[in-house]
Design a protein around this motif. Structure first.
Motif, PDB file in Angstrom:
ATOM      1  N   ASP A 294      18.309   6.587  -5.531  1.00  0.00           N
ATOM      2  CA  ASP A 294      19.537   6.979  -4.842  1.00  0.00           C
ATOM      3  C   ASP A 294      20.761   6.480  -5.608  1.00  0.00           C
ATOM      4  OD1 ASP A 294      18.395   8.363  -2.779  1.00  0.00           O
ATOM      5  OD2 ASP A 294      18.312   6.652  -1.418  1.00  0.00           O
ATOM      6  N   LEU A 295      21.703   7.395  -5.832  1.00  0.00           N
ATOM      7  CA  LEU A 295      23.000   7.051  -6.413  1.00  0.00           C
ATOM      8  C   LEU A 295      24.030   7.114  -5.289  1.00  0.00           C
ATOM      9  CD1 LEU A 295      22.964   9.081  -9.764  1.00  0.00           C
ATOM     10  CD2 LEU A 295      22.090   6.773  -9.309  1.00  0.00           C
ATOM     11  N   PRO A 296      24.520   5.978  -4.830  1.00  0.00           N
ATOM     12  CA  PRO A 296      25.451   5.979  -3.695  1.00  0.00           C
ATOM     13  C   PRO A 296      26.838   6.486  -4.089  1.00  0.00           C
ATOM     14  CG  PRO A 296      24.389   3.828  -3.982  1.00  0.00           C
ATOM     15  CD  PRO A 296      24.141   4.619  -5.223  1.00  0.00           C
ATOM     16  N   GLY A 332      25.805  15.442  11.821  1.00  0.00           N
ATOM     17  CA  GLY A 332      26.245  14.203  12.428  1.00  0.00           C
ATOM     18  C   GLY A 332      26.714  13.143  11.458  1.00  0.00           C
ATOM     19  N   ALA A 333      26.592  13.414  10.159  1.00  0.00           N
ATOM     20  CA  ALA A 333      27.012  12.436   9.157  1.00  0.00           C
ATOM     21  C   ALA A 333      27.215  13.138   7.826  1.00  0.00           C
ATOM     22  CB  ALA A 333      25.981  11.324   9.015  1.00  0.00           C
ATOM     23  N   ILE A 334      27.999  12.503   6.967  1.00  0.00           N
ATOM     24  CA  ILE A 334      28.217  12.987   5.605  1.00  0.00           C
ATOM     25  C   ILE A 334      27.255  12.255   4.670  1.00  0.00           C
ATOM     26  CG2 ILE A 334      29.872  13.051   3.683  1.00  0.00           C
ATOM     27  CD1 ILE A 334      32.082  13.299   5.769  1.00  0.00           C
ATOM     28  N   LYS A 335      26.677  12.967   3.738  1.00  0.00           N
ATOM     29  CA  LYS A 335      25.735  12.347   2.803  1.00  0.00           C
ATOM     30  C   LYS A 335      26.410  11.197   2.061  1.00  0.00           C
ATOM     31  CE  LYS A 335      23.090  16.591   2.045  1.00  0.00           C
ATOM     32  NZ  LYS A 335      22.688  17.631   1.061  1.00  0.00           N
ATOM     33  N   THR A 336      25.698  10.094   1.948  1.00  0.00           N
ATOM     34  CA  THR A 336      26.260   8.896   1.314  1.00  0.00           C
ATOM     35  C   THR A 336      25.677   8.625  -0.069  1.00  0.00           C
ATOM     36  OG1 THR A 336      24.595   7.523   2.412  1.00  0.00           O
ATOM     37  CG2 THR A 336      26.724   7.822   3.542  1.00  0.00           C
ATOM     38  N   SER A 337      24.691   9.428  -0.495  1.00  0.00           N
ATOM     39  CA  SER A 337      24.089   9.231  -1.803  1.00  0.00           C
ATOM     40  C   SER A 337      23.366  10.496  -2.228  1.00  0.00           C
ATOM     41  CB  SER A 337      23.099   8.054  -1.783  1.00  0.00           C
ATOM     42  OG  SER A 337      22.010   8.351  -0.931  1.00  0.00           O
ATOM     43  N   TYR A 338      22.923  10.519  -3.499  1.00  0.00           N
ATOM     44  CA  TYR A 338      22.109  11.630  -3.977  1.00  0.00           C
ATOM     45  C   TYR A 338      20.861  11.060  -4.640  1.00  0.00           C
ATOM     46  CZ  TYR A 338      20.661  16.101  -5.803  1.00  0.00           C
ATOM     47  OH  TYR A 338      19.938  17.244  -6.040  1.00  0.00           O
ATOM     48  N   PHE A 416      30.904   8.281  -7.565  1.00  0.00           N
ATOM     49  CA  PHE A 416      29.793   7.379  -7.303  1.00  0.00           C
ATOM     50  C   PHE A 416      30.304   5.946  -7.231  1.00  0.00           C
ATOM     51  CE2 PHE A 416      27.553  10.894  -9.491  1.00  0.00           C
ATOM     52  CZ  PHE A 416      26.605  11.186  -8.526  1.00  0.00           C
ATOM     53  N   GLN A 417      29.539   5.106  -6.567  1.00  0.00           N
ATOM     54  CA  GLN A 417      29.856   3.684  -6.560  1.00  0.00           C
ATOM     55  C   GLN A 417      29.545   3.069  -7.920  1.00  0.00           C
ATOM     56  OE1 GLN A 417      28.079   1.383  -3.434  1.00  0.00           O
ATOM     57  NE2 GLN A 417      28.713   2.804  -1.811  1.00  0.00           N
ATOM     58  N   VAL A 420      26.074   2.860 -11.117  1.00  0.00           N
ATOM     59  CA  VAL A 420      25.282   4.072 -11.286  1.00  0.00           C
ATOM     60  C   VAL A 420      24.483   4.031 -12.593  1.00  0.00           C
ATOM     61  CG1 VAL A 420      27.286   5.287 -12.264  1.00  0.00           C
ATOM     62  CG2 VAL A 420      25.380   6.599 -11.357  1.00  0.00           C
ATOM     63  N   GLU A 421      25.103   3.577 -13.681  1.00  0.00           N
ATOM     64  CA  GLU A 421      24.414   3.569 -14.976  1.00  0.00           C
ATOM     65  C   GLU A 421      23.204   2.638 -14.956  1.00  0.00           C
ATOM     66  OE1 GLU A 421      25.272   2.113 -19.558  1.00  0.00           O
ATOM     67  OE2 GLU A 421      26.949   2.906 -18.384  1.00  0.00           O
ATOM     68  N   ASP A 422      23.385   1.432 -14.438  1.00  0.00           N
ATOM     69  CA  ASP A 422      22.277   0.479 -14.423  1.00  0.00           C
ATOM     70  C   ASP A 422      21.130   0.949 -13.538  1.00  0.00           C
ATOM     71  OD1 ASP A 422      23.421  -1.249 -16.225  1.00  0.00           O
ATOM     72  OD2 ASP A 422      24.262  -2.593 -14.704  1.00  0.00           O
ATOM     73  N   ARG A 423      21.448   1.621 -12.445  1.00  0.00           N
ATOM     74  CA  ARG A 423      20.385   2.157 -11.585  1.00  0.00           C
ATOM     75  C   ARG A 423      19.505   3.135 -12.360  1.00  0.00           C
ATOM     76  NH1 ARG A 423      20.678   2.235  -5.848  1.00  0.00           N
ATOM     77  NH2 ARG A 423      22.297   0.873  -5.020  1.00  0.00           N
ATOM     78  N   ILE A 424      20.143   4.014 -13.125  1.00  0.00           N
ATOM     79  CA  ILE A 424      19.393   5.032 -13.868  1.00  0.00           C
ATOM     80  C   ILE A 424      18.606   4.400 -15.011  1.00  0.00           C
ATOM     81  CG2 ILE A 424      19.665   7.034 -15.380  1.00  0.00           C
ATOM     82  CD1 ILE A 424      22.033   7.859 -13.550  1.00  0.00           C
ATOM     83  N   ILE A 425      19.235   3.510 -15.759  1.00  0.00           N
ATOM     84  CA  ILE A 425      18.549   2.866 -16.877  1.00  0.00           C
ATOM     85  C   ILE A 425      17.365   2.037 -16.379  1.00  0.00           C
ATOM     86  CG2 ILE A 425      18.775   1.237 -18.783  1.00  0.00           C
ATOM     87  CD1 ILE A 425      20.211   3.885 -19.265  1.00  0.00           C
ATOM     88  N   LYS A 426      17.551   1.353 -15.265  1.00  0.00           N
ATOM     89  CA  LYS A 426      16.453   0.565 -14.685  1.00  0.00           C
ATOM     90  C   LYS A 426      15.278   1.469 -14.320  1.00  0.00           C
ATOM     91  CE  LYS A 426      15.436  -2.676 -10.903  1.00  0.00           C
ATOM     92  NZ  LYS A 426      15.998  -3.389  -9.704  1.00  0.00           N
TER      93      LYS A 426
END
Length: 434
Positions: A294-296, A332-338, A416-417, A420-426
């Protein structure tokens, strides 16, 4: 003849194969009707003819243990998760390949048809035009399914080799054209030969937007011209283009059809140079991993803020406001991540293909090559689904179009918060490392 063939293979160790079979197939995906053109939101017209056909092409790999992987390339602006997952589900029922075993890549040509759901808020379509887009999406899904099935039914023993060269027409486009901005001129090439050493298919890549031109015709841009040139150079060969992390690169110069062909020929020449050099054999067990992370997004606006924003900003912001209000009303809500998709296809220790979703900027390829310098890797983007630009941490901090400004076309609030880069590389490390 047998002796001559044996001598040929011994003299050229790159032709010594490794118990692999490959199936090859292609299908014309040019719309039969004149559909609204994708890519440039300011362009207000459907296609008026065709410069050359648009193609989907497939390679299905199988090792001696029966492990399989498919690479599918398309001359399209991009696919969506809905389409890619539907294709994978149907292929699984027909031939047993899972969704995770299929890499779907789009060349990101801006002279192809609108693909349903891809940057949907960029276009103001009438009901009839939207119906044409919907019908094309159904036909496209059918063709992609049949393409993979066809490739899987035409398997033969092959030898794979890998090489690289360079093409120099990509320019970093942050701040228009940035001569000091990062760019990758590498042209990776995977050659598929039969046991006699005859080339059957060529998979090649480049990290650059397919935005040389804004024609009112169907056209594959430089990537289309490169495939045509290679198939002319090597009669009977299927040439497949897989775009890299070109989210922040444009062809330079651009704006004319002649320049698109010029860049395509330059790319084709680089592929030929790579092939004419000694290429490295690619063997080993085929291994595929696929996972999402998830990318917030930053915190979404409140309903009160959205109501206050109605009718304000440019037409695309107004569409986004309306879309987000609809999300609140219906869900009922807006998406907070992808849920960002990443895939790794390894051929033993000889080659590792990394497929990233979205429009990743070049920093990802540069960092991954640095962190996996002990491996031969090939990084592609625009894989599986084009849902937003994927900024690096640097680009996210800088802001601008790739840093978050373009998210309104895809229907997301943003950017994005941080992180994001470290999440993908990890995630890539997790997929590659034992």
């Amino acid at each position: 003849m047998f002796c001559l063939l044996a001598i040929l293979i011994l003299d050229h160790p790159e032709l010594q194969g490794g118990d692999l079979r490959v199936g090859i197939a292609r299908v014309d995906i040019t719309p039969a009707k004149s559909i609204w053109l994708a890519g440039y939101a300011a362009r207000k017209e459907p296609a008026k003819g065709m410069t050359h056909p648009l193609w989907a092409k497939a390679l299905v790999f199988e090792d001696k243990n029966g492990n399989r992987a498919a690479i599918v390339t398309t001359d399209l602006i991009g696919l969506t998760r809905e389409i890619s997952d539907a294709v994978g589900k149907r292929v699984a029922k027909k031939i047993g390949m899972t969704r995770e075993q299929i890499l779907l890549n789009s060349s990101h040509t801006h002279c192809g048809p609108v693909v349903r759901g891809c940057a949907a808020l960029a276009y103001d379509l009438t009901d009839a035009q939207q119906n044409d887009v919907n019908q094309y999406a159904k036909l496209l899904e059918d063709k992609l399914v049949n393409l993979i099935v066809q490739a899987s039914q035409s398997m033969s023993d092959v030898m794979l080799t890998y090489g690289e060269d360079q093409a120099k027409f990509a320019r970093n486009r942050r701040g228009r054209y940035n001569p000091d901005g990062p760019v990758d001129h590498t042209v990776p090439v995977l050659r598929v030969c039969d046991k006699a050493g005859k080339t059957k298919a060529i998979l090649f890549g480049y990290a650059c937007h397919n935005t040389t031109i804004a024609l009112s015709q169907y056209c594959g841009d430089y990537a289309g011209f490169a495939q045509i040139a290679l198939e002319k150079k090597y009669p009977g060969v299927t040439a497949l283009f897989m775009i890299g992390c070109g989210g922040d690169a444009n062809p330079h110069p651009r704006r004319t059809l002649a320049l698109a062909e010029q860049h395509g020929n330059a790319l084709s020449d680089a592929v030929v140079r790579a092939i004419e050099k000694t290429m490295e054999p690619v063997k080993g067990t085929v291994k595929v991993k696929f996972q999402r992370t998830d990318l917030p997004f930053v915190d979404p606006p409140s309903k009160a803020e959205l109501l206050m924003s109605q009718g304000k900003g440019d037409v695309y912001l107004q569409r986004l406001t309306k879309s987000l209000l609809n999300q609140l009303d219906q869900q009922g809500a807006i998406k907070t991540s992808y849920p960002f998709p990443a895939q790794v296809i390894s051929f033993g220790d000889d080659l590792t293909l990394i497929g990233l979703g979205g429009e990743a900027v070049i920093d990802y390829s540069i960092r991954l090559h640095e962190e996996f310098s002990h491996r031969r890797i090939w990084v592609a983007s625009y894989c599986h689904e084009v849902f937003a630009y994927i900024p690096s941490e640097r680009v996210l901090k800088e802001g601008g179009y790739e840093g978050g400004g373009a998210m309104k076309y895809f229907g997301f609030h943003g950017p994005f918060q941080p992180g994001v880069e470290d999440r993908i590389i990890k995630l890539i490390h997790k997929l590659i490392e034992p």
